[in-house]
Design a protein around this motif. Structure first.
Motif, mmCIF file in Angstrom:
data_model
loop_
_atom_site.group_PDB
_atom_site.id
_atom_site.type_symbol
_atom_site.label_atom_id
_atom_site.label_comp_id
_atom_site.label_asym_id
_atom_site.label_seq_id
_atom_site.Cartn_x
_atom_site.Cartn_y
_atom_site.Cartn_z
ATOM 1 N N THR A 95 0.881 -1.401 -0.126
ATOM 2 C CA THR A 95 0.123 0.055 0.168
ATOM 3 C C THR A 95 0.978 1.298 0.021
ATOM 4 N N ALA A 97 1.293 5.061 1.976
ATOM 5 C CA ALA A 97 0.826 6.090 2.702
ATOM 6 C C ALA A 97 1.786 7.234 2.941
ATOM 7 N N TYR A 99 5.293 -2.195 2.682
ATOM 8 C CA TYR A 99 5.087 -3.504 2.137
ATOM 9 C C TYR A 99 5.283 -4.567 3.219
ATOM 10 N N GLU A 111 -4.838 -8.599 4.285
ATOM 11 C CA GLU A 111 -4.801 -7.359 3.745
ATOM 12 C C GLU A 111 -4.145 -6.303 4.341
ATOM 13 N N PHE A 147 -3.837 -1.541 4.068
ATOM 14 C CA PHE A 147 -4.243 -0.484 3.429
ATOM 15 C C PHE A 147 -3.925 0.626 4.471
ATOM 16 N N ALA A 148 -3.559 1.873 4.068
ATOM 17 C CA ALA A 148 -3.458 2.964 4.912
ATOM 18 C C ALA A 148 -4.578 4.038 4.952
ATOM 19 N N ASP A 149 -4.819 4.641 5.854
ATOM 20 C CA ASP A 149 -6.023 5.338 6.073
ATOM 21 C C ASP A 149 -5.425 6.949 5.735
ATOM 22 N N ILE A 208 -1.296 2.528 9.186
ATOM 23 C CA ILE A 208 -1.432 1.348 8.407
ATOM 24 C C ILE A 208 -2.278 0.268 9.327
ATOM 25 N N ASP A 214 -12.173 2.472 2.638
ATOM 26 C CA ASP A 214 -11.352 3.757 3.222
ATOM 27 C C ASP A 214 -11.905 3.953 4.491
#
Length: 227
Positions: free
Chosen positions: A54, A56, A62, A145, A147-149, A154, A194
């Motif tokens: 992702t 950020a 990674y 999974e 993802f970054a907000d 993270i 998200d």
């Protein structure tokens, strides 16, 4: 699953690529382990590891799902920081296989509209499952999974066998400086899209496979107790 046997290297490489929208220049920052190879013949393990990536706040983030290590990479190819932890290994069981098979069946049915009858689809599923074999002595992946907000935190989604269909119900949260912030529980069958401003946007999938957009407010455990 089949294309994994088409290369000789232990891992197929993915690439961290920076694209300058104004100049139209593409710059490959780094490569990373993306997909592991599998044998050309014989059954394949369905719960294999993979590389997850992702972005950020301008940095690539990674991890390889079989390693308890998260790496932040700057766009100038340097390593910004690395976070490691020591998880207890978990191993697959019959429940993992049941969830995986149900998830795979639900995904493959609409992906193969040419298979009309239930009998033909059951035969097709049998051929797919015959190519897979659970390895009970091989540890499960750690993360489904990443993802970054919007604040650069993270989100690491705990591994689950049906994550591809029903999402992840528990996330561990890391601050942008690598500090562990805590865990977030997500309602079942919700895929998070998200997170921003204390709210999580996602897609809920009901028992019939119907999806709808949902928005949740993130509350601390203390807030829930007081409510």
């Amino acid at each position: 699953m089949r294309f994994r046997s088409g290369f000789q290297e232990p891992w197929l490489q993915g690439h961290m690529v920076r694209f300058d929208m104004d100049a139209g220049v593409v710059d490959t920052v780094a490569s990373y382990d993306w997909v592991p190879s599998s044998p050309r013949e014989g059954p394949r393990h369905p719960f294999g590891a993979g590389g997850l990536l992702t972005v950020a706040q301008g940095k690539f983030v990674y991890l390889r799902s079989d390693r308890p290590e998260v790496v932040w990479r700057n766009s100038d190819r340097t390593t910004h920081q690395i976070v490691r932890w020591r998880p207890a290994p978990a191993y697959p069981d019959a429940e993992d296989w049941r969830l995986y098979e149900a998830s795979l069946r639900a995904q493959l049915r609409p992906a193969n509209p040419h298979i009309q009858s239930d009998e033909d689809f059951d035969e097709f599923m049998s051929s797919v499952l015959a190519d897979l074999e659970m390895a009970p002595d091989e540890p499960l992946p750690l993360v489904s999974e990443i993802f970054a907000d919007r604040e650069g935190r993270i989100w690491l989604g705990d591994w689950t066998a049906d994550a591809a269909l029903n999402g992840v119900s528990q996330f561990s949260i890391l601050a942008d400086d690598g500090r562990w912030l805590g865990e977030v529980q997500i309602p079942e069958r919700v895929r998070i899209l998200d997170v921003a401003g204390g709210r999580a946007l996602g897609v809920f999938r009901d028992e019939l496979g119907v999806e709808r957009v949902v928005l949740y407010e993130l509350l601390s455990a203390e807030s829930e107790d007081d409510a």
